[in-house]
Write a protein that holds these residues in place. Structure first.
Motif, mmCIF file in Angstrom:
data_model
loop_
_atom_site.group_PDB
_atom_site.id
_atom_site.type_symbol
_atom_site.label_atom_id
_atom_site.label_comp_id
_atom_site.label_asym_id
_atom_site.label_seq_id
_atom_site.Cartn_x
_atom_site.Cartn_y
_atom_site.Cartn_z
ATOM 1 N N ILE A 356 14.462 32.349 -15.695
ATOM 2 C CA ILE A 356 14.840 30.946 -15.588
ATOM 3 C C ILE A 356 14.097 29.641 -15.956
ATOM 4 C CG2 ILE A 356 13.652 30.067 -13.544
ATOM 5 C CD1 ILE A 356 16.326 29.166 -12.201
ATOM 6 N N ARG A 357 14.935 29.023 -16.695
ATOM 7 C CA ARG A 357 14.886 27.819 -17.453
ATOM 8 C C ARG A 357 15.058 26.141 -16.850
ATOM 9 N NH1 ARG A 357 16.764 28.767 -23.513
ATOM 10 N NH2 ARG A 357 16.419 26.242 -24.018
ATOM 11 N N LEU A 358 14.156 26.074 -16.639
ATOM 12 C CA LEU A 358 13.212 24.801 -15.957
ATOM 13 C C LEU A 358 13.742 23.262 -16.763
ATOM 14 C CD1 LEU A 358 10.957 26.123 -13.663
ATOM 15 C CD2 LEU A 358 13.804 26.249 -13.158
ATOM 16 N N GLU A 359 14.304 23.545 -18.484
ATOM 17 C CA GLU A 359 14.283 22.072 -18.748
ATOM 18 C C GLU A 359 15.501 21.103 -18.088
ATOM 19 O OE1 GLU A 359 16.021 24.320 -22.234
ATOM 20 O OE2 GLU A 359 14.676 25.116 -20.254
ATOM 21 N N ASP A 360 15.445 20.230 -18.478
ATOM 22 C CA ASP A 360 16.347 18.891 -17.543
ATOM 23 C C ASP A 360 16.115 18.299 -15.792
ATOM 24 O OD1 ASP A 360 17.295 18.392 -20.438
ATOM 25 O OD2 ASP A 360 18.954 20.340 -20.659
ATOM 26 N N ALA A 361 15.127 19.098 -15.916
ATOM 27 C CA ALA A 361 14.784 19.397 -14.112
ATOM 28 C C ALA A 361 13.943 17.108 -13.576
ATOM 29 C CB ALA A 361 14.594 20.150 -13.372
ATOM 30 N N THR A 362 15.124 17.129 -12.819
ATOM 31 C CA THR A 362 14.598 16.038 -12.130
ATOM 32 C C THR A 362 13.395 16.020 -10.810
ATOM 33 O OG1 THR A 362 16.383 15.172 -12.703
ATOM 34 C CG2 THR A 362 14.721 13.987 -10.984
ATOM 35 N N ALA A 363 12.253 16.055 -11.189
ATOM 36 C CA ALA A 363 11.318 16.247 -9.505
ATOM 37 C C ALA A 363 11.570 15.531 -8.646
ATOM 38 C CB ALA A 363 9.577 16.315 -10.659
ATOM 39 N N GLU A 364 10.806 16.077 -7.736
ATOM 40 C CA GLU A 364 11.423 15.048 -6.637
ATOM 41 C C GLU A 364 10.406 15.582 -5.032
ATOM 42 O OE1 GLU A 364 16.338 14.856 -6.416
ATOM 43 O OE2 GLU A 364 15.532 16.425 -4.908
ATOM 44 N N GLN A 365 9.814 14.843 -4.655
ATOM 45 C CA GLN A 365 8.519 15.057 -3.449
ATOM 46 C C GLN A 365 9.558 16.423 -2.187
ATOM 47 O OE1 GLN A 365 5.517 14.306 -3.356
ATOM 48 N NE2 GLN A 365 5.344 15.307 -1.784
ATOM 49 N N PRO A 366 9.101 17.756 -2.384
ATOM 50 C CA PRO A 366 9.510 18.366 -1.197
ATOM 51 C C PRO A 366 9.719 17.526 0.056
ATOM 52 C CG PRO A 366 7.250 18.997 -1.212
ATOM 53 C CD PRO A 366 7.400 17.815 -2.749
ATOM 54 N N GLU A 367 10.142 17.785 1.415
ATOM 55 C CA GLU A 367 10.132 17.494 2.319
ATOM 56 C C GLU A 367 10.214 18.645 3.473
ATOM 57 O OE1 GLU A 367 14.024 16.202 2.724
ATOM 58 O OE2 GLU A 367 14.287 14.676 1.249
ATOM 59 N N ALA A 368 9.697 18.646 4.507
ATOM 60 C CA ALA A 368 9.367 19.733 5.457
ATOM 61 C C ALA A 368 10.714 20.367 6.038
ATOM 62 C CB ALA A 368 8.802 18.801 6.913
ATOM 63 N N ALA A 369 12.168 19.609 6.046
ATOM 64 C CA ALA A 369 13.121 21.084 5.896
ATOM 65 C C ALA A 369 12.998 21.918 5.131
ATOM 66 C CB ALA A 369 14.288 19.659 5.853
ATOM 67 N N ASP A 370 12.303 21.298 3.914
ATOM 68 C CA ASP A 370 12.709 22.279 2.950
ATOM 69 C C ASP A 370 12.232 23.884 3.087
ATOM 70 O OD1 ASP A 370 13.692 20.627 0.847
ATOM 71 O OD2 ASP A 370 12.179 20.124 0.219
ATOM 72 N N PHE A 371 10.599 23.627 3.842
ATOM 73 C CA PHE A 371 9.971 24.160 4.305
ATOM 74 C C PHE A 371 10.137 25.436 5.163
ATOM 75 C CE2 PHE A 371 6.566 20.923 2.576
ATOM 76 C CZ PHE A 371 6.705 21.734 1.405
ATOM 77 N N ALA A 372 10.736 25.066 6.143
ATOM 78 C CA ALA A 372 11.567 25.061 6.745
ATOM 79 C C ALA A 372 12.559 26.894 6.526
ATOM 80 C CB ALA A 372 12.261 23.863 7.795
ATOM 81 N N ARG A 373 13.224 25.363 5.867
ATOM 82 C CA ARG A 373 14.417 26.587 5.063
ATOM 83 C C ARG A 373 13.546 27.819 4.189
ATOM 84 N NH1 ARG A 373 19.328 25.691 4.482
ATOM 85 N NH2 ARG A 373 20.473 26.240 2.520
ATOM 86 N N ILE A 374 12.502 27.830 3.382
ATOM 87 C CA ILE A 374 12.144 29.134 3.021
ATOM 88 C C ILE A 374 11.244 30.012 4.267
ATOM 89 C CG2 ILE A 374 10.328 29.548 1.486
ATOM 90 C CD1 ILE A 374 9.869 26.582 0.439
ATOM 91 N N ILE A 375 10.608 29.821 5.118
ATOM 92 C CA ILE A 375 10.774 30.614 5.976
ATOM 93 C C ILE A 375 11.853 31.425 6.587
ATOM 94 C CG2 ILE A 375 9.649 30.499 8.823
ATOM 95 C CD1 ILE A 375 7.876 28.124 7.323
ATOM 96 N N GLY A 376 13.567 30.228 6.739
ATOM 97 C CA GLY A 376 14.193 30.919 7.417
ATOM 98 C C GLY A 376 14.940 32.216 6.043
ATOM 99 N N PHE A 377 14.361 32.278 5.046
ATOM 100 C CA PHE A 377 14.619 33.000 4.216
ATOM 101 C C PHE A 377 14.342 34.686 4.146
ATOM 102 C CE2 PHE A 377 16.842 29.628 1.376
ATOM 103 C CZ PHE A 377 17.975 29.888 1.877
ATOM 104 N N ALA A 378 12.888 33.904 4.454
ATOM 105 C CA ALA A 378 12.253 35.257 4.868
ATOM 106 C C ALA A 378 12.771 37.013 5.593
ATOM 107 C CB ALA A 378 10.894 35.008 5.145
ATOM 108 N N ALA A 379 11.851 37.692 4.566
ATOM 109 C CA ALA A 379 12.498 39.080 5.106
ATOM 110 C C ALA A 379 11.687 40.213 6.051
ATOM 111 C CB ALA A 379 13.231 40.089 4.239
ATOM 112 N N PRO A 380 12.106 40.740 7.233
ATOM 113 C CA PRO A 380 11.160 41.776 8.292
ATOM 114 C C PRO A 380 10.594 42.448 7.178
ATOM 115 C CG PRO A 380 13.272 41.376 9.082
ATOM 116 C CD PRO A 380 13.978 40.768 7.221
#
Length: 483
Positions: A356-380
């Protein structure tokens, strides 16, 4: 006075070293003069450097865009540490005398503005809502067809060379093939086949190393690597030739990853025209590492990212040849969330994380909800193992399959470390760069509901699928396991 924080400055630094050195320069009082325009769109200063002359440093700000930083120092890093130091001067609230914006800076900013306007026009979407790549001219279309013909000729040469090598035996008469190998490498480059060229370089490098290895175990490991590269080469010759033969009148690249594997180079606009983009997506980096390929004499800055929209994994890849490493900015790890209107990505083989190409992206501070969302994507674990085994069957794909696994707890049994998911499935981990030691320490704590990111790969000696853990995702953040 413009307000800046360290969090605002960090994403602008090309690497962590520039960020730290920029702060040191600012803290040391190296700036002898500081000025800014009345509208605070222009900041400049004179900074002490390693030479006798002072460096002229400036930063131009425009709402909604990253500042344009300039410096008279000889560094090829952009922005350089002096430019980052100027931002720290602003962040520290130091005094800046009022000045007019220099005429040369005004002209440069006008040029940039016109260039951005032109880019915006080129990016403008038609009624259908899909970006359109600039059509090739008649001469460009002819050149594309001639390139295809050259590629087919080059693949035929490679096929003949590999067949001869197979008849001789991998190590038979190796010293007598050096000149022939060097000529073939050059001809592959002349035939626009940089992909097969690099694979053949690695193949001959591994054979050469195996021929001089004294330890039998090392010799066998190098030969196994050479056989893997040979299998990739023969597969790429076969599939690449069929792919090119089926498109004799093609004048544009398509979305087939074979185009890239053969050495095709894609512009950002071409990716967008093919619909290879993520729209309105947010990404977060799971792990970052730097690899060195001795055969190619090249560094690779590799970051694995996850989409917070659907959990898809992507790779950011920055190649830095050893001969040019001082001229290509080094990437670094990121703890920021990236957001963009559109992220272009490259085609990938089945089971492979797309680049993937990441130019022109805006950097933001992650939130606790982001980490919970990632955990929800995890596979058995069982599901992830099955998917990885299938992905690793693809000869042309990367030989390590990324995966995000559910994690209930970490268990240490008989000097081995295991991961356990909610279903009770166990997976033994493989150590590399201290990741197993880190997990041993974490096994003493309750990590709660979490996920673990890592790479599956095939151990050809033990004939089993192995998992290399690289980062742990908890409800509070991401813990990098690699030293």
């Amino acid at each position: 006075m413009r307000t800046l924080s360290e969090q605002d400055i960090r994403p602008l630094a090309p690497n962590d070293s520039a960020f730290r050195n920029g702060k040191k320069i600012s803290d040391s009082g190296a700036f002898t003069e500081r000025v800014c325009s009345k509208d605070e769109s222009y900041y400049a200063g004179r900074c002490k450097g390693s030479g006798k002359s002072l460096y002229q440093v400036s930063a131009c700000f425009e709402e909604g865009k990253a500042p344009v930083i300039r410096c008279s120092c000889p560094s090829r890093q952009f922005p350089c540490k002096h430019g980052i130091a100027l931002l720290f001067e602003i962040a520290a609230g130091k005094d800046f005398a009022e000045t007019e914006i220099p005429e040369d800076i005004v002209k440069k900013q006008e040029k940039l503005k016109k260039r951005d306007e032109k880019k915006s026009e080129e990016k403008a979407e038609p009624a259908e809502g899909k970006p359109q790549a600039k059509k090739k001219s008649a001469s460009g279309q002819t050149a594309f067809r001639k390139k295809t013909e050259k590629q087919l000729e080059g693949l035929a040469l490679l096929d003949e060379a590999l067949s001869r090598r197979m008849k001789l035996g991998l190590l038979s008469g190796l010293t007598n093939t050096k000149e022939e190998d060097a000529l073939l490498i050059k001809r592959l480059g002349d035939s626009y086949l940089s992909g097969p060229q690099q694979l053949f370089k690695r193949f001959t490098f591994l054979l050469s190393e195996a021929g001089t290895a004294r330890e039998q175990e090392k010799k066998e490991s190098l030969l196994r690597g050479a056989v893997r590269e040979l299998e990739k080469l023969r597969t790429l010759v076969r599939r690449g030739s069929a792919y090119l033969t089926e498109r004799p009148e093609a004048t544009e690249p398509d979305a087939n990853p074979l185009y890239d594997a053969l050495g095709g180079v894609r512009k950002k606009e071409e990716l967008e025209a093919l619909g290879l983009t993520l729209a309105e997506t947010t990404l977060l980096q799971l792990v970052f590492e730097v690899r060195y390929d001795e055969a190619k004499r090249e560094f690779l800055d590799l970051g694995h990212w996850i989409s917070l929209s659907d959990g898809t994994l992507y790779r950011e890849m920055n190649f830095r040849p050893l001969s040019a490493k001082n001229y290509i900015a080094e990437k670094d790890s990121s703890d920021r969330r990236l957001r963009a209107e559109r992220f272009p990505y490259y085609p990938a083989f089945p089971g492979e994380a797309a680049r993937i190409r990441l130019e022109d992206a805006t950097a933001e501070q992650p939130e606790a909800a982001d980490f919970a969302r990632i955990i929800g994507f995890a596979a058995p674990i069982a599901q992830a193992v099955k998917q990885a085994a299938k992905a690793l069957q693809s000869v042309l794909a990367e030989n390590k399959a990324p995966a995000l696994l559910q994690l209930s707890d970490v268990a240490v049994k008989e000097d081995a470390v295991y991961l356990r998911d909610a279903a009770g499935s166990l997976l033994r981990v493989t150590d590399a760069n201290g990741s197993e030691a880190a997990l041993r320490q974490l096994s003493q704590f309750d990590t709660g509901k979490s996920a673990i990111f890592g790479l599956f790969f095939a151990d050809e000696v033990r004939r089993e699928l192995c998992f290399l853990p690289q980062s742990l995702v908890t409800g509070r953040g991401i813990i990098r396991l690699m030293l």
